[in-house]
Design a protein around this motif. Structure first.
Motif, PDB file in Angstrom:
ATOM      1  N   SER A   1       0.840  -1.192   0.000  1.00 27.47           N
ATOM      2  CA  SER A   1       0.000   0.000   0.000  1.00 27.47           C
ATOM      3  C   SER A   1       0.878   1.245   0.000  1.00 27.47           C
ATOM      4  CB  SER A   1      -0.913  -0.032   1.230  1.00 27.47           C
ATOM      5  OG  SER A   1      -1.558   1.201   1.383  1.00 27.47           O
TER       6      SER A   1
ATOM      7  N   ARG B   1      13.346  -2.715   4.517  1.00 27.16           N
ATOM      8  CA  ARG B   1      12.104  -2.147   5.031  1.00 27.16           C
ATOM      9  C   ARG B   1      11.672  -1.011   4.114  1.00 27.16           C
ATOM     10  NH1 ARG B   1      13.588  -5.694   7.993  1.00 27.16           N
ATOM     11  NH2 ARG B   1      13.547  -5.792  10.254  1.00 27.16           N
TER      12      ARG B   1
ATOM     13  N   ASN C   1       1.330  -6.939   9.196  1.00 22.98           N
ATOM     14  CA  ASN C   1       2.022  -5.772   8.690  1.00 22.98           C
ATOM     15  C   ASN C   1       3.515  -5.900   9.031  1.00 22.98           C
ATOM     16  OD1 ASN C   1       3.074  -3.250   8.091  1.00 22.98           O
ATOM     17  ND2 ASN C   1       1.247  -2.153   8.776  1.00 22.98           N
TER      18      ASN C   1
ATOM     19  N   ARG D   1       8.471   4.367   2.969  1.00 22.58           N
ATOM     20  CA  ARG D   1       7.118   4.839   3.291  1.00 22.58           C
ATOM     21  C   ARG D   1       6.128   3.778   2.848  1.00 22.58           C
ATOM     22  NH1 ARG D   1       6.574  10.394   0.406  1.00 22.58           N
ATOM     23  NH2 ARG D   1       4.382   9.809   0.184  1.00 22.58           N
ATOM     24  N   GLY D   2       4.932   3.810   3.393  1.00 21.86           N
ATOM     25  CA  GLY D   2       3.895   2.872   2.982  1.00 21.86           C
ATOM     26  C   GLY D   2       3.925   1.590   3.815  1.00 21.86           C
ATOM     27  N   GLN D   3       2.985   0.693   3.517  1.00 25.46           N
ATOM     28  CA  GLN D   3       2.817  -0.511   4.320  1.00 25.46           C
ATOM     29  C   GLN D   3       2.932  -1.766   3.460  1.00 25.46           C
ATOM     30  OE1 GLN D   3       2.160   0.139   7.608  1.00 25.46           O
ATOM     31  NE2 GLN D   3       2.126   2.326   7.093  1.00 25.46           N
ATOM     32  N   VAL D   4       3.512  -2.813   4.068  1.00 26.09           N
ATOM     33  CA  VAL D   4       3.558  -4.117   3.419  1.00 26.09           C
ATOM     34  C   VAL D   4       2.924  -5.135   4.364  1.00 26.09           C
ATOM     35  CG1 VAL D   4       5.042  -5.934   2.489  1.00 26.09           C
ATOM     36  CG2 VAL D   4       5.694  -3.530   2.191  1.00 26.09           C
ATOM     37  N   TRP D   5       1.926  -5.870   3.848  1.00 28.12           N
ATOM     38  CA  TRP D   5       1.324  -6.947   4.644  1.00 28.12           C
ATOM     39  C   TRP D   5       1.654  -8.298   4.021  1.00 28.12           C
ATOM     40  CZ3 TRP D   5      -1.349  -2.319   4.258  1.00 28.12           C
ATOM     41  CH2 TRP D   5      -1.849  -1.762   5.446  1.00 28.12           C
TER      42      TRP D   5
ATOM     43  N   ASP E   1       1.428  -0.202  -5.335  1.00 24.91           N
ATOM     44  CA  ASP E   1       0.147  -0.592  -4.750  1.00 24.91           C
ATOM     45  C   ASP E   1      -0.309  -1.878  -5.417  1.00 24.91           C
ATOM     46  OD1 ASP E   1      -1.314   0.550  -2.764  1.00 24.91           O
ATOM     47  OD2 ASP E   1      -2.171   2.139  -4.012  1.00 24.91           O
TER      48      ASP E   1
ATOM     49  N   VAL F   1       3.734   2.030  -1.331  1.00 16.59           N
ATOM     50  CA  VAL F   1       5.081   1.732  -0.846  1.00 16.59           C
ATOM     51  C   VAL F   1       6.140   2.497  -1.627  1.00 16.59           C
ATOM     52  CG1 VAL F   1       6.827  -0.082  -0.635  1.00 16.59           C
ATOM     53  CG2 VAL F   1       4.456  -0.559   0.019  1.00 16.59           C
TER      54      VAL F   1
ATOM     55  N   SER G   1       5.949  -3.826   7.807  1.00 18.31           N
ATOM     56  CA  SER G   1       6.691  -2.612   7.453  1.00 18.31           C
ATOM     57  C   SER G   1       7.720  -2.253   8.515  1.00 18.31           C
ATOM     58  CB  SER G   1       5.725  -1.436   7.284  1.00 18.31           C
ATOM     59  OG  SER G   1       4.595  -1.856   6.555  1.00 18.31           O
ATOM     60  N   ARG G   2       7.390  -2.519   9.756  1.00 17.81           N
ATOM     61  CA  ARG G   2       8.310  -2.205  10.858  1.00 17.81           C
ATOM     62  C   ARG G   2       8.535  -3.451  11.715  1.00 17.81           C
ATOM     63  NH1 ARG G   2       9.203   1.004   7.974  1.00 17.81           N
ATOM     64  NH2 ARG G   2       8.739   3.232   7.873  1.00 17.81           N
TER      65      ARG G   2
END
Lengths: 304, 222
Positions: B5, B53, B65, B56-60, B22, B7, B67-68
């Motif tokens: 999302s 990592r 999740n 910016r943005g999110q990875v699932w 996306d 990213v 991302s972090r």
């Protein structure tokens, strides 16, 4: 719990296998570790033996009280009895002037010369033997002063200077052994740390791939830690052989030397605990070295 | 299975490797990821396996999740993903058996289970009887099959492949791709980065195209 112990066993045998696969390199570092551990432990053992011998001599050490000529046998025996009651005194034997002369006649070979004397020139004597654990030089000096003050006593003698000197030497030796142990122990940590560091770099690809397929840091760390422990323990075991081998070579000579001093020198067969101590110390030093290398270098290897 | 999302990924001192990417890959889906070299294919795969990592943005991944994600949790994420590399990344001082067993040993499976699964994986890639061989005695195609067997041995729900046919001739490439299709048929999600456009067209799966870090086609599910 069971799973964890299986993993530890796996890591243990895996690292043993690795050591075997690189047996020449392993043999070299084990030899270096063995020499590093042999020096201080040999030194300790020699010190322990010296201590034991000097304790022997001190135990045999006597304070001689030369009695005034006018003291009667009865009075002397009474004094001997009193001294024996004192704490720290193992025995006080009375040797009358006559008995002393007899002894001298037998041992010296001057028998016929002695017959020329019209009176016994020897004083009567009390031989005071301190208890072994009380025989330190300071206490003996105190006793000497005390005995000299007794009205019956003409003179009191104890040749303690050499005991004091030996005591001092052993003390210095102890400190030296401690310093040498610390230095060489640190050396063992560094040697194994370096060996493990090289092993980590040699298996860089393997570590990277393991991390890629989901190995935890603990999983990757484990065989290296075992490897360090095993090398240290092998080094310790080899040091044990070296120490006892060289003592075995030294023993006949030391025995002869001890014979001159009417002392006993025996190589004691040491117990199981002490037998295990050296490999264990080696193993722990190895573990510390491996831990240093692993915590320093494993983090740097990340897949990328 | 995979969701990106918005990213972005920027390497220090470099430009954007990924820009506003996306997309979703649902469980059991198979897709190709294409684009010129340097378009960001490898970066995208590294985000999925938490080697990198996102800036910016999110990875699932599978609803989590990442991302972090904490370093401590990364190994458990990677055990749920089978990864195949162009250069195989095999251990050349270990037998085929030991190579395939590695992820299973890492995951703490017992001896009998490891043996069973290694044999099953070897069977699937058609290398039964090669357990005792060393990878260097095998051909390139066979080595790649060992890599695939290692990736599927742990029965992960997601397979990632980075240029799996890069060094193979067309015939072998097709065989390898068909192997992936087979795993997909039994419900494994597969994402393959490749620039073998002809082969991809021939197979007819969804194709995502990266261009200078931007997802320019295939972002939507077919």
């Amino acid at each position: 719990m069971r799973e964890l112990s299986i993993r530890h066993l796996q890591a243990f045998f895996f690292s043993l296998g690795q050591l075997w696969r690189t047996r020449w390199g392993t043999a070299m570092s084990v030899a270096v570790i063995a020499v590093s551990l042999t020096l201080p432990s040999g030194l300790y053992l020699v010190l322990q033996l010296t201590d034991q011998i000097s304790a022997d001599w001190q135990g045999g050490a006597e304070i001689s009280l030369f009695l005034k000529p006018k003291v009667s046998d009865a009075a002397a025996l009474k004094l001997a009895g009193q001294l024996q009651q004192q704490p720290g005194i193992a025995a006080a034997d009375y040797v009358s002037a006559t008995a002393a002369l007899e002894e001298f006649r037998q041992k010296s070979g001057f028998g016929s010369a002695l017959d020329l004397l019209d009176a016994n020139p020897l004083p009567s004597l009390l031989r005071v033997r301190p208890q072994t654990d009380q025989a330190d030089p300071a206490q003996i000096a105190v006793w000497l002063e005390e005995f000299k003050a007794l009205p019956e006593v003409e003179a009191a003698e104890f040749d303690y200077a050499w005991v004091q000197r030996l005591h001092g030497i052993v003390q210095v030796g102890r400190q030296l052994a401690l310093m040498v142990s610390l230095l060489l122990g640190g050396g063992v940590v560094l040697i194994i740390g370096n060996t493990i560091r090289l092993a980590i770099f040699n298996r860089r690809d393997e570590i990277e791939i393991s991390k890629l397929i989901g190995a935890t840091n603990a999983f990757i760390r484990r065989p290296f830690l075992y490897s360090g422990f095993q090398q240290g323990a092998l080094g310790g075991a080899s040091a044990l052989l070296l120490v006892y081998g060289s003592l075995g070579l030294l023993a006949p000579a030391a025995d002869r030397l001890a014979g001159f001093y009417q002392s006993q020198f025996t190589l004691q067969i040491i117990g199981w605990v002490e037998l295990l101590l050296l490999p264990l110390i080696g193993g722990l030093l190895g573990l510390v070295g491996a831990w240093l290398a692993v915590s320093r270098h494993l983090r740097d290897i990340e897949p990328g | 299975m995979i969701r990106f999302s918005e990213v972005f990924k920027r390497y220090p001192g470099g430009g954007d490797a990924l820009k506003n990417v996306d997309f979703r890959l649902v469980a059991g889906e198979m897709a190709f990821l294409t684009g010129h070299s340097g378009a960001g294919k490898s970066t995208l795969l590294k985000l999925i396996t938490a080697i990198e990592r996102p800036t910016r943005g999110q990875v699932w991944i599978g609803g989590e999740n990442i991302s972090r994600i904490k370093p401590r949790k990364v190994p458990y994420l990677r055990r749920r993903i089978g990864v195949i590399f162009q250069d195989h990344k095999l251990l050349y001082d270990r037998t085929v058996y030991d190579n395939i067993a590695l992820p299973l040993v890492v995951a703490g499976l017992n001896h009998a289970e490891v043996r069973r699964r290694v044999r099953a994986a070897l069977d699937k890639v058609g290398l039964l009887g090669k357990e005792r061989s060393y990878p260097l005695t095998l051909s390139g195609g066979e080595q790649q099959r060992v890599g695939i067997a290692r990736a599927v041995a742990g029965k992960p729900p997601l397979l990632l492949a980075d240029e799996p046919t890069g060094n193979l001739d067309p015939e072998l490439s097709l065989e390898i791709m068909n192997l992936f299709a087979e795993f997909n048929r039994v419900g494994v999600a597969v994402l393959i980065a490749s620039h073998d456009l002809e082969l991809i067209k021939q197979l007819g799966y969804r194709q995502m195209v990266l261009d200078h870090g931007e997802l320019v086609a295939g972002g939507e599910q077919v």
